[in-house]
Design an enzyme around this catalytic site. Sequence first.
Site, PDB file in Angstrom:
ATOM      1  N   ARG A  50       0.858  -1.190   0.000  1.00  0.00           N
ATOM      2  CA  ARG A  50       0.000   0.000   0.000  1.00  0.00           C
ATOM      3  C   ARG A  50       0.889   1.234   0.000  1.00  0.00           C
ATOM      4  NH1 ARG A  50       2.010   1.936   3.909  1.00  0.00           N
ATOM      5  NH2 ARG A  50       0.812   3.819   3.576  1.00  0.00           N
ATOM      6  N   GLY A  51       0.247   2.399  -0.150  1.00  0.00           N
ATOM      7  CA  GLY A  51       1.015   3.634  -0.279  1.00  0.00           C
ATOM      8  C   GLY A  51       1.221   3.888  -1.761  1.00  0.00           C
ATOM      9  N   ALA A  52       0.957   5.131  -2.178  1.00  0.00           N
ATOM     10  CA  ALA A  52       0.875   5.410  -3.618  1.00  0.00           C
ATOM     11  C   ALA A  52       2.127   5.000  -4.410  1.00  0.00           C
ATOM     12  CB  ALA A  52       0.541   6.883  -3.816  1.00  0.00           C
ATOM     13  N   ARG A 100      -7.224  -0.623  -7.128  1.00  0.00           N
ATOM     14  CA  ARG A 100      -7.627   0.453  -6.203  1.00  0.00           C
ATOM     15  C   ARG A 100      -7.775   1.729  -7.043  1.00  0.00           C
ATOM     16  NH1 ARG A 100      -4.356   0.951  -0.668  1.00  0.00           N
ATOM     17  NH2 ARG A 100      -6.248   2.069  -0.065  1.00  0.00           N
ATOM     18  N   ASP A 140      -1.820  10.735  -2.582  1.00  0.00           N
ATOM     19  CA  ASP A 140      -2.209   9.652  -3.490  1.00  0.00           C
ATOM     20  C   ASP A 140      -2.467  10.162  -4.898  1.00  0.00           C
ATOM     21  OD1 ASP A 140      -3.048   8.683  -0.617  1.00  0.00           O
ATOM     22  OD2 ASP A 140      -2.653   6.950  -1.904  1.00  0.00           O
ATOM     23  N   ASN A 173      -5.300  12.488  -0.198  1.00  0.00           N
ATOM     24  CA  ASN A 173      -4.437  11.680   0.675  1.00  0.00           C
ATOM     25  C   ASN A 173      -5.331  10.981   1.697  1.00  0.00           C
ATOM     26  OD1 ASN A 173      -1.765  10.791   1.486  1.00  0.00           O
ATOM     27  ND2 ASN A 173      -2.012  12.056   3.316  1.00  0.00           N
TER      28      ASN A 173
HETATM   29  O1  MRU Z   1      -4.704   3.308   1.935  1.00  0.00           O
HETATM   30  P1  MRU Z   1      -3.218   3.493   1.882  1.00  0.00           P
HETATM   31  O2  MRU Z   1      -2.502   2.992   3.087  1.00  0.00           O
HETATM   32  O3  MRU Z   1      -2.630   2.961   0.584  1.00  0.00           O
HETATM   33  O4  MRU Z   1      -3.039   5.082   1.868  1.00  0.00           O
HETATM   34  C1  MRU Z   1      -1.756   5.611   1.842  1.00  0.00           C
HETATM   35  C2  MRU Z   1      -1.731   7.086   1.940  1.00  0.00           C
HETATM   36  O5  MRU Z   1      -2.744   7.751   1.962  1.00  0.00           O
HETATM   37  C3  MRU Z   1      -0.385   7.727   1.901  1.00  0.00           C
HETATM   38  O6  MRU Z   1      -0.360   8.888   2.676  1.00  0.00           O
HETATM   39  C4  MRU Z   1      -0.066   8.097   0.451  1.00  0.00           C
HETATM   40  O7  MRU Z   1      -0.229   6.986  -0.382  1.00  0.00           O
HETATM   41  C5  MRU Z   1       1.302   8.615   0.299  1.00  0.00           C
HETATM   42  S1  MRU Z   1       2.503   7.333   0.505  1.00  0.00           S
HETATM   43  C6  MRU Z   1       4.042   7.952   0.154  1.00  0.00           C
END
Ligand code: MRU
Length: 409
Positions: free
Chosen positions: A51-53, A96, A244, A254
């Site tokens: 997870r995380g963009a 997603r 994101d 985000n």
């Molecule tokens: O649902 P997630 O855990 O994938 O969401 C992640 C976030 O919102 C992060 O803040 C975003 O992806 C930035 S990660 C460098």
Amino acid sequence: MSQLGNIPHTIWWEDGTVRMIDQSRLPLVGDLLVCNTYDGVCVAIAGMAVRGAPALGVAAALAVALWSETEGANATSVDAYLARLDEVADEIARTRPTAVNLMWGAERMKRLARDNADVGLVQLRELVLQEALNVRAEDEERNRALGAHGAELLAPGSRVLTHCNAGSLATAYFGTALGVIFTAHAQGKVAHVWVDETRPVMQGARLTAWELKMAGVPCRLITDNMAASVMRHGWVDAVIVGADRIAANGDVANKIGTYGLGVLCKEHGIPFYVAAPSSTVDLTLETGDGIVIEERDTREVTGVTVAGVIEPRSPQETRALDALTAEGAYKLGMTKGHQMELSRKGGAYQFDAWLRIAPPNVDVYNPAFDVTPAEYVTAIITECGIVRPPYLGSLAAACCGTGSIHELG
Ligand code: MRU
């Protein structure tokens, strides 16, 4: 002393497979997932094992390469290979909806394959794998560059608040918002970090606190509803979050709760910084109104998911656990919809549980992200430098030539 060498790698290619740390169970269970097929990576994305963009962009690229090295190896012509690669990349991109890096990673693989259609199948597959490895390597380079730019914004002794996890785990390595914090901390500029727990999936409590502790960065965990109070006390010098998707006008999607922090920062005169690589900037969208916000399973809100390792305290307990798990995972019968499963992994025993906290059948709204309007954003930090308002035009100029999503389309 900096312990930066301890921060984790997130996702990588090894022995013809895609491997990743299972983030859905961290930090109490540290499982490694080995994906042999691209749809295994899709399941990992949907279940938030990865997870995380930026990490999602890398996962998309590696998943396409995994398809290419498995099913793709049986293609009978370049045309058939390209047609199926497009389908697979689109399927991965749909896992997603909000983080544009996922679509960016998939698009980049499609374009690479299309642009090299004349080299023959064997070489094309080699190029596809190499491109996925490049996407992963470049992600770390971008994060280190944006970390260096962002650290310039912090004064010595800064107390920084962050939300969700924009750390090494959210990228291939190093992190975006945490990349800034790691860099500034190594320069002696960070006194400590306030970590929002980040309901409902707890990326702050589970992942950010864990990463910061491993890196030796002082931090203090708070629940999301405490941020206003610590700001009012004058205990926060800057907020730094990841993103994101960032629209051309600087609106930022985000993790849910980020918008509230932006509003609070304005009220308290605290700078609100967004750190993201150019792969997160979506210049095809004029404003944040066009960003699709993912809604996730209501059970994230009505209960808590916990995992842990069981340490038997006696031979009797070990025998009981062995008996229960002899034929695989054992589901305990529980009232009120609570769920608990026991399993054995190697010599260790583990539990995975979902425990209800709200009454059954309560109506729930569970958006995973929100959009912070550009007017609340003090600056956007990318690998190309620091962009300040007005963002329309300046963001596009900063991202020009970086291969962001509008350039791939
Ligand atoms: O649902 P997630 O855990 O994938 O969401 C992640 C976030 O919102 C992060 O803040 C975003 O992806 C930035 S990660 C460098």
